[in-house]
Design an enzyme around this catalytic site. Structure first.
Site, PDB file in Angstrom:
ATOM      1  N   ILE A 154      43.485  49.284  57.325  1.00 33.77           N
ATOM      2  CA  ILE A 154      43.986  50.275  57.439  1.00 33.77           C
ATOM      3  C   ILE A 154      43.593  51.568  58.050  1.00 33.77           C
ATOM      4  CG2 ILE A 154      45.419  51.755  55.444  1.00 33.77           C
ATOM      5  CD1 ILE A 154      45.991  49.290  53.814  1.00 33.77           C
ATOM      6  N   LYS A 165      34.044  44.205  63.558  1.00 34.28           N
ATOM      7  CA  LYS A 165      34.398  44.701  62.756  1.00 34.28           C
ATOM      8  C   LYS A 165      35.036  46.562  63.951  1.00 34.28           C
ATOM      9  CE  LYS A 165      34.495  47.557  58.827  1.00 34.28           C
ATOM     10  NZ  LYS A 165      33.423  47.899  56.871  1.00 34.28           N
ATOM     11  N   SER A 225      37.209  45.415  49.006  1.00 31.55           N
ATOM     12  CA  SER A 225      38.249  44.502  48.600  1.00 31.55           C
ATOM     13  C   SER A 225      38.677  43.614  48.142  1.00 31.55           C
ATOM     14  CB  SER A 225      39.717  45.265  50.063  1.00 31.55           C
ATOM     15  OG  SER A 225      38.888  44.492  50.153  1.00 31.55           O
ATOM     16  N   SER A 256      46.483  50.229  45.038  1.00 31.18           N
ATOM     17  CA  SER A 256      46.773  48.570  45.062  1.00 31.18           C
ATOM     18  C   SER A 256      47.450  48.486  43.824  1.00 31.18           C
ATOM     19  CB  SER A 256      45.340  47.917  44.709  1.00 31.18           C
ATOM     20  OG  SER A 256      45.522  46.837  45.558  1.00 31.18           O
ATOM     21  N   TYR A 284      38.749  43.779  41.224  1.00 39.19           N
ATOM     22  CA  TYR A 284      38.817  45.354  42.782  1.00 39.19           C
ATOM     23  C   TYR A 284      40.059  45.712  42.032  1.00 39.19           C
ATOM     24  CZ  TYR A 284      41.562  46.436  46.054  1.00 39.19           C
ATOM     25  OH  TYR A 284      42.755  47.368  47.123  1.00 39.19           O
ATOM     26  N   LYS A 313      38.473  40.122  58.377  1.00 39.80           N
ATOM     27  CA  LYS A 313      38.687  40.376  57.133  1.00 39.80           C
ATOM     28  C   LYS A 313      38.352  38.783  56.847  1.00 39.80           C
ATOM     29  CE  LYS A 313      41.456  42.506  54.610  1.00 39.80           C
ATOM     30  NZ  LYS A 313      43.177  42.975  54.130  1.00 39.80           N
ATOM     31  N   PHE A 369      51.341  26.725  49.703  1.00 38.23           N
ATOM     32  CA  PHE A 369      51.743  25.807  47.989  1.00 38.23           C
ATOM     33  C   PHE A 369      52.554  25.496  47.923  1.00 38.23           C
ATOM     34  CE2 PHE A 369      47.522  28.844  47.679  1.00 38.23           C
ATOM     35  CZ  PHE A 369      47.084  27.687  47.887  1.00 38.23           C
ATOM     36  N   SER A 372      55.629  24.862  44.504  1.00 38.57           N
ATOM     37  CA  SER A 372      56.193  26.143  43.390  1.00 38.57           C
ATOM     38  C   SER A 372      56.176  25.391  42.484  1.00 38.57           C
ATOM     39  CB  SER A 372      57.283  26.296  43.435  1.00 38.57           C
ATOM     40  OG  SER A 372      58.015  27.263  42.488  1.00 38.57           O
ATOM     41  N   ARG A 394      57.324  38.119  47.902  1.00 43.42           N
ATOM     42  CA  ARG A 394      56.274  39.375  48.415  1.00 43.42           C
ATOM     43  C   ARG A 394      56.619  40.808  48.786  1.00 43.42           C
ATOM     44  NH1 ARG A 394      53.699  36.453  45.592  1.00 43.42           N
ATOM     45  NH2 ARG A 394      51.904  35.241  45.537  1.00 43.42           N
TER      46      ARG A 394
END
Length: 326
Positions: free
Chosen positions: A11, A38, A76, A113, A142, A182, A205, A207, A219
């Site tokens: 960000i 990075k 993070s 967050s 976190y 990341k 995944f 449910s 999300r």
């Protein structure tokens, strides 16, 4: 100048890009670049200096103030286990920057967050009352560290011990350019675009909760350019302070996300559903959706990218290019 912590991160480097695009290069980036790629996040950026995090306190002593401190730097990792290190990097540094901003009369914008909401059972309202904050139970170190600083900041603000402007931003599921460093923490867009381009099957995944079909877990996905737009707006509206959600306000499913990637790539998407590891089933979130009335009520009126719009821009303007950096 603008002091930008985490300025070489995901960000943060996008904030630097926005600032450059508005003609500002008087940016001091506070970050560690390490030995991976990075540094490429800021390879196109114009800035005044790079300060390493362990030098920031001494550096600040040499300054009488700044136009703003934008504090995006943090550990993070949602799997971090060293609580002392998390307190040092995520809480104590934030406290020191807040106090420096009070002393120098500098506006302070920082990253909170959506991890502060825990499993979401208490909702996703950016309520700054003690009663509302008491209901939140973060699931990891976190999230707890961000929640702890939110509470600390709000208490200081009530005592009139705050910078002239302050804003804590509860980022939801952010995706966009400059997140490649990341690793496993990067977004599903970054992870799955190469697979979809190669016509490989996408695993998601199953449910394990009644009422949610496989792939229909939800999300609030927000494009990073919307996040930086809000920060730019805050810089121009110094009368706005507080704790604010930063999502789109519209939850979308993982299936919809995969289909949006496929459309952006001009590819069909072959999905398979695998069992979720038992170790994460109890704390897995099936739904996140930011309540955005507070930020809208403060005056931010620009529309957010839809999931399809944001994914298309990210994929076609960055991930499908040889140079994927903003």
């Amino acid at each position: 100048m603008i002091i930008l912590t985490g300025g070489a991160g995901f960000i943060g480097s996008n904030i630097a890009a926005d600032l450059n695009e508005t003609g500002r290069s008087d940016i001091v980036i506070v970050d560690s670049l390490g030995t991976d790629s990075k540094w490429r996040n800021i390879a196109k950026r114009r800035f005044d200096d790079i300060v390493f995090p362990d030098e920031v306190d001494v550096y600040l002593q040499s300054l009488a103030g700044a136009d703003a401190v934008i504090h995006m730097g943090a550990n993070s990792s949602t799997t971090a286990a060293d609580a002392d290190e998390i307190v040092r990097s995520n809480f104590r540094l934030s406290v020191r920057l807040w106090n420096w901003c009070i002393k120098t009369g500098t506006p302070f914008i920082y990253a909170s967050s959506a991890a502060t909401y825990g499993d979401g059972s208490a909702g996703f309202v950016d309520d700054d009352s003690d009663e509302g904050l008491d209901m939140l139970k973060p699931l990891n170190l976190y999230g707890w560290s961000k929640h702890a600083f939110d509470r600390w900041a709000l208490e200081r603000a009530r005592r009139h011990q705050a910078p002239p402007q302050w804003a804590g931003l509860k980022f939801f599921n952010v995706y966009g350019p400059n997140e490649g460093h990341k690793g496993d923490m990067k977004s599903l867009v970054a992870k799955n675009t190469p697979l979809i381009l190669a016509d490989k099957k996408i695993s998601m995944f199953k449910s394990h909760k009644e009422g949610y079909a496989d792939g229909e877990q939800l999300r609030d996905f927000i494009y990073v350019k919307d996040c930086t737009s809000v920060i730019g707006w805050l810089l121009g509206n110094r009368n706005v302070s507080g704790l604010f959600n930063l999502g789109t306000g519209k939850a979308r499913s993982f299936r919809e996300l995969m289909l949006a990637i496929g459309i952006a790539n001009g590819k069909s998407v072959d999905m398979e559903f695998i069992d979720m590891p038992a170790s994460i089933r109890k704390q897995y979130q099936y739904f996140t959706e930011a309540k955005m009335e507070k930020l809208r009520g403060a005056g931010y009126s620009k529309p957010f990218y839809s999931l399809e719009e944001g994914v298309r821009d990210y994929v076609q303007s960055y991930l499908m290019k040889t140079d994927q950096y903003r």
